[in-house]
Design an enzyme around this catalytic site. Structure first.
Site, short mmCIF file in Angstrom:
data_model
loop_
_atom_site.label_atom_id
_atom_site.label_comp_id
_atom_site.label_asym_id
_atom_site.label_seq_id
_atom_site.Cartn_x
_atom_site.Cartn_y
_atom_site.Cartn_z
N LYS A 207 -5.79 2.67 -7.33
CA LYS A 207 -6.65 3.66 -6.67
C LYS A 207 -7.47 4.50 -7.64
O LYS A 207 -7.13 4.69 -8.79
CB LYS A 207 -5.81 4.52 -5.71
CG LYS A 207 -5.47 3.71 -4.44
CD LYS A 207 -4.82 4.51 -3.37
CE LYS A 207 -4.57 3.58 -2.17
NZ LYS A 207 -3.69 4.20 -1.16
N ARG A 242 3.74 0.04 -2.24
CA ARG A 242 2.74 -0.91 -1.72
C ARG A 242 1.79 -1.24 -2.87
O ARG A 242 1.02 -0.38 -3.29
CB ARG A 242 2.02 -0.25 -0.55
CG ARG A 242 1.00 -1.13 0.14
CD ARG A 242 0.32 -0.38 1.28
NE ARG A 242 -0.66 -1.22 1.92
CZ ARG A 242 -1.90 -1.38 1.46
NH1 ARG A 242 -2.29 -0.75 0.38
NH2 ARG A 242 -2.74 -2.17 2.09
N1 HH2 Z 1 -3.58 2.31 1.19
C1 HH2 Z 1 -4.49 1.42 1.62
C2 HH2 Z 1 -4.27 0.68 2.79
N2 HH2 Z 1 -3.13 0.85 3.50
N3 HH2 Z 1 -1.03 1.89 3.80
C3 HH2 Z 1 -0.13 2.78 3.40
N4 HH2 Z 1 1.00 2.96 4.11
N5 HH2 Z 1 -0.30 3.54 2.27
C4 HH2 Z 1 -1.42 3.42 1.50
O1 HH2 Z 1 -1.54 4.15 0.48
C5 HH2 Z 1 -2.43 2.48 1.90
C6 HH2 Z 1 -2.20 1.72 3.08
C7 HH2 Z 1 -5.74 1.22 0.84
O2 HH2 Z 1 -5.58 0.26 -0.17
P1 HH2 Z 1 -6.06 -1.27 -0.08
O3 HH2 Z 1 -5.36 -1.99 1.03
O4 HH2 Z 1 -5.88 -1.86 -1.42
O5 HH2 Z 1 -7.61 -1.19 0.18
P2 HH2 Z 1 -8.51 -1.34 1.48
O6 HH2 Z 1 -8.16 -0.24 2.42
O7 HH2 Z 1 -9.92 -1.25 0.96
O8 HH2 Z 1 -8.20 -2.68 2.11
#
Ligand code: HH2
Length: 263
Positions: A207, A242
């Site tokens: 992040k 995660r």
């Molecule tokens: N962060 C993202 C998505 N889902 N769920 C939880 N519980 N906690 C988090 O910190 C979290 C989440 C965002 O990260 P990512 O999936 O890598 O990116 P994107 O939302 O662009 O798919």
């Protein structure tokens, strides 16, 4: 918890797993690298992202969930990352066994009842605002106190809906309506979230707040930084991480766990 983003636009891995076969291969690789849980999502929640219809989320995730369920044991949890109860229900019917709701049941009033009805674990995450606009002006008087207060209230709402306490996971929502200083304050106070009495999940992987500290490198180069947060999370009592990069984070978690238990 290994991340499998079935989206064209996720901030660090968007568009990499459009073909279901490729997605399944990546999931199996992450399990071989030491993941215990898979988290599949069909909607990016990165800052500025627009919401995706339930139909489109289902089109992206259901074929992969079905194929994976044929190949991995029932004992491996598969989580659906969505704020839509309709998508969550379809994913559970296809073989998912956890719900990961970044709105903590606030976007869809059916979500907590669904988790209770199906008896599945649910992740309740703190978020200020909505993804499209949440990074424009995040504002808190006391970020740790406000996040703790919100998570405690969402946990109570889940309990009132009939979700068992040991199936509730709380998540401070790193990067969701938070400036770098807010994210750092939350990482420094993870023990206060743990003290709320529920399992805690942390999502720092790749992040943006770490980029600034680490010389502006690309998100995919932030594996060591993510491992550092995993280490301090374990030492603070967090149990689920995660992450995109499983092998390194598994090592970080295992070492931190061994040290924590030696102390
Ligand atoms: N962060 C993202 C998505 N889902 N769920 C939880 N519980 N906690 C988090 O910190 C979290 C989440 C965002 O990260 P990512 O999936 O890598 O990116 P994107 O939302 O662009 O798919």
């Amino acid at each position: 918890m290994a991340i499998l983003n079935l989206t064209p636009d996720s901030f660090s891995d968007g568009g990499q797993y459009r073909d279901p076969e490729q997605a399944v291969r990546h999931a199996l690789t992450m399990l071989a690298e030491g993941a215990d849980i898979l988290d599949l999502g069909g909607e990016s929640t990165r800052p500025g992202s627009k919401s995706v219809t339930p139909q489109e989320q289902e089109r992206r995730v259901l074929p992969v969930i079905r194929r994976l369920r044929e190949q991995i044991p029932e004992s491996v949890p598969m989580s659906i990352d969505t704020t839509s109860a309709r998508v969550a229900r379809a994913a559970l019917d296809a073989g998912a066994t956890w719900i990961n709701d970044t709105s903590a049941g606030l976007d869809d009033p059916q979500m907590l009842a669904l988790a209770a009805e199906r008896g599945v674990p649910i992740v309740l995450m703190h978020r200020q605002g909505i993804p499209e606009t949440m990074q424009q002006a995040p504002s808190y008087k006391d970020v740790v106190a406000e996040v703790c207060h919100h998570l405690a209230a969402r946990a109570q709402a889940a309990l009132a809906a009939g979700v068992e306490a040991d199936r509730i996971l709380l998540d401070p929502g790193i990067g969701f309506g938070k400036l770098a200083a807010h994210n750092l304050a939350l990482l420094a106070a993870l023990d206060r979230i743990v003290a709320l009495g529920f399992q805690v999940l942390l999502g720092t992987s790749r992040k943006g707040f770490m980029r600034a500290i680490c010389g502006g490198v690309e998100p995919t180069q932030l594996m060591p930084a993510t491992c550092a947060t995993t280490t301090l999370g374990v030492m603070s009592g967090v149990r689920v991480f995660r992450v995109h990069d499983v092998a390194g984070n598994r090592q970080a978690a295992d070492i931190a766990w061994a040290v924590r238990n030696a102390g």
